[in-house]
Design a protein around this motif. Sequence first.
Motif, short mmCIF file in Angstrom:
data_model
loop_
_atom_site.label_atom_id
_atom_site.label_comp_id
_atom_site.label_asym_id
_atom_site.label_seq_id
_atom_site.Cartn_x
_atom_site.Cartn_y
_atom_site.Cartn_z
N LEU A 1 -84.60 67.16 82.84
CA LEU A 1 -85.89 67.08 82.13
C LEU A 1 -87.02 67.23 83.14
N ARG A 2 -86.92 66.51 84.27
CA ARG A 2 -87.99 66.55 85.27
C ARG A 2 -88.05 67.92 85.96
N GLU A 3 -86.87 68.48 86.24
CA GLU A 3 -86.86 69.81 86.88
C GLU A 3 -87.52 70.85 85.96
N GLU A 4 -87.07 70.89 84.71
CA GLU A 4 -87.62 71.86 83.76
C GLU A 4 -89.10 71.56 83.48
N GLY A 5 -89.43 70.29 83.35
CA GLY A 5 -90.83 69.94 83.08
C GLY A 5 -91.74 70.38 84.20
N ASP A 6 -91.31 70.14 85.44
CA ASP A 6 -92.13 70.55 86.60
C ASP A 6 -92.28 72.06 86.63
N SER B 1 -113.00 80.46 70.73
CA SER B 1 -113.77 81.27 71.71
C SER B 1 -113.16 81.27 73.10
N THR B 2 -112.09 80.54 73.33
CA THR B 2 -111.47 80.52 74.66
C THR B 2 -110.43 81.63 74.77
N PRO B 3 -110.65 82.60 75.68
CA PRO B 3 -109.67 83.70 75.84
C PRO B 3 -108.29 83.14 76.21
N MET B 4 -107.21 83.80 75.74
CA MET B 4 -105.86 83.30 75.98
C MET B 4 -105.58 83.05 77.47
N PRO B 5 -106.00 83.97 78.38
CA PRO B 5 -105.63 83.76 79.79
C PRO B 5 -106.29 82.53 80.40
N MET B 6 -107.37 82.03 79.71
CA MET B 6 -108.08 80.90 80.33
C MET B 6 -107.56 79.55 79.86
N ARG B 7 -106.57 79.59 78.97
CA ARG B 7 -106.20 78.32 78.33
C ARG B 7 -105.23 77.51 79.20
N ARG B 8 -105.40 76.16 79.13
CA ARG B 8 -104.40 75.26 79.74
C ARG B 8 -103.93 74.32 78.62
N ASN B 9 -103.00 74.88 77.83
CA ASN B 9 -102.65 74.31 76.53
C ASN B 9 -101.53 73.28 76.66
N ALA B 10 -101.90 72.00 76.65
CA ALA B 10 -100.89 70.92 76.84
C ALA B 10 -99.90 70.93 75.68
N GLY B 11 -100.36 71.28 74.50
CA GLY B 11 -99.46 71.30 73.33
C GLY B 11 -98.38 72.34 73.48
N LEU B 12 -98.77 73.53 73.98
CA LEU B 12 -97.78 74.59 74.17
C LEU B 12 -96.77 74.20 75.26
N ALA B 13 -97.28 73.55 76.31
CA ALA B 13 -96.38 73.12 77.40
C ALA B 13 -95.35 72.12 76.84
N ASP C 1 -83.81 70.22 74.09
CA ASP C 1 -82.76 70.59 73.13
C ASP C 1 -81.62 71.32 73.84
N GLU C 2 -81.98 72.27 74.71
CA GLU C 2 -80.96 73.03 75.46
C GLU C 2 -80.15 72.09 76.37
N ILE C 3 -80.82 71.16 77.02
CA ILE C 3 -80.13 70.22 77.92
C ILE C 3 -79.10 69.40 77.14
N ALA C 4 -79.51 68.89 75.97
CA ALA C 4 -78.57 68.09 75.16
C ALA C 4 -77.39 68.94 74.70
N TRP C 5 -77.69 70.17 74.22
CA TRP C 5 -76.60 71.05 73.76
C TRP C 5 -75.64 71.39 74.90
N SER C 6 -76.18 71.42 76.13
CA SER C 6 -75.30 71.79 77.25
C SER C 6 -74.23 70.73 77.49
N HIS C 7 -74.43 69.53 76.89
CA HIS C 7 -73.43 68.46 77.03
C HIS C 7 -72.77 68.15 75.69
N ALA C 8 -72.71 69.14 74.81
CA ALA C 8 -72.05 68.98 73.50
C ALA C 8 -70.59 68.57 73.74
#
Length: 416
Positions: free
Chosen positions: A306-311, A233-245, A254-261
């Motif tokens: 990780l911290r830059e992208e996470g923030d 019942s929660t409309p998509m725009p109202m969600r604060r989805n920690a799992g999606l984040a 994954d991208e960060i690790a691949w960038s140092h292949a």
Amino acid sequence: MTVLGQNLKINGERLWDSLMEMAKIGPGVAGGNNRQTLTDEDGEGRALFQSWCEAAGCEMGLDQMGNMFAMRAGTDPDALPVYVGSHLDTQPTGGKYDGVLGVLGGLEVIRSLNDMGIKTKHPIVVTNFTNEEGTRYAPAMLSSGVFAGIHTQDWAYDREDAEGKKFGDELTRIGWRGDEEVGAREMHAFFELHIEQGPILEAEGKDIGVVTHGQGLSWTQVTITGKDAHTGSTPMPMRRNAGLAMARVLEAVDEIAWSHAPHAVGAAGHIDVYPNSRNVIPGQVVFTVDFRSPELDVITDMENRLREEGDRIAEAMGVEIAYEKVGGFDPVKFDDGCVSAVRKAADRLGFSHTDIISGAGHDACWINRVAPTAMVMCPCVDGLSHNEAEEISPEWAAAGTNVLLHAVVETAEIVE
Ligand code: HGY
Ligand code: MN
Ligand code: MN
């Protein structure tokens, strides 16, 4: 001086039988092991190991972190002992050989020296380090870390598992908390035999890995807080989805690790979702990002990004994010003299070998801070480990243990 020749050999059958006997304690559900640290099964495995050491005439020691020491006397009691060993604790879906081969291979060295009636100047000590895996209690290599002065014992005793049980209490509960001061023992040298846990040796058809370095490790625990809400019942725009984040942060990892292949690696193996209910948008997630590289500046770059992208992701999604460094160590260079003893042993025994950087962390990575240290590796099937299907051959186990025997005996000095 006895020339260390082909006749100096371990009993491969006895070694294999001991590995299979230990594997019966804390069995997994798919042929491997679940003998996690400080569980009753860990206690049982320790008791079996101690009974074997005593049968081999060893003098037992136990320190306040539960590290076990089995000493075979040398002819010179004042000579610092040569230590060998690894860990008997396993992952929840662990294999039968990760750590165990290094402990029981060390015991086989002592058993074989007894059989051959060989005396060494330096005593030889087989060691079982408590909680190498860092699964139940982070960080990994906790007790070798206290031994090497990286962590305090009080900090280690306060580590809690997912049920809030403290390390110190559980160590006491299983009856393996010794009196010896941790780290008081001085070592002439330390050798650790371990399965590679990667594909290189098998792919290159090599019997032995001569481990010159260990790559560095960084564990960052990330907590993302959004808002639990109804998935229907929660409309998509109202969600604060920690799992999606979290999903977006892990894509960035994954991208960060691949960038140092090709050498850097990154992933999250530990993920807790709250409330973890099918029809509730996750309000909070807690996960641990595991970055590794042989180069320290690469590890630092990956941690920062990780911290830059996470923030950035948290800001865009209206969730909070927090970071906690829960484990790590810099890349390690092992002792040239000990590494050379391993390489010469492999040559003398006619085993194919290659120099290798350890992808996994090991107790040797910390002990290297306080004593000349090196590692011997044997291949594992498909490079698979931290999986119940982990497998090695009896021939690989015997080859690695024979190299360990020769490197240890050369370092401990045979006495005629
Ligand atoms: O995490 C590691 O590399 C080791 O298996 N504890
Ligand atoms: Mn291990
Ligand atoms: Mn492991």
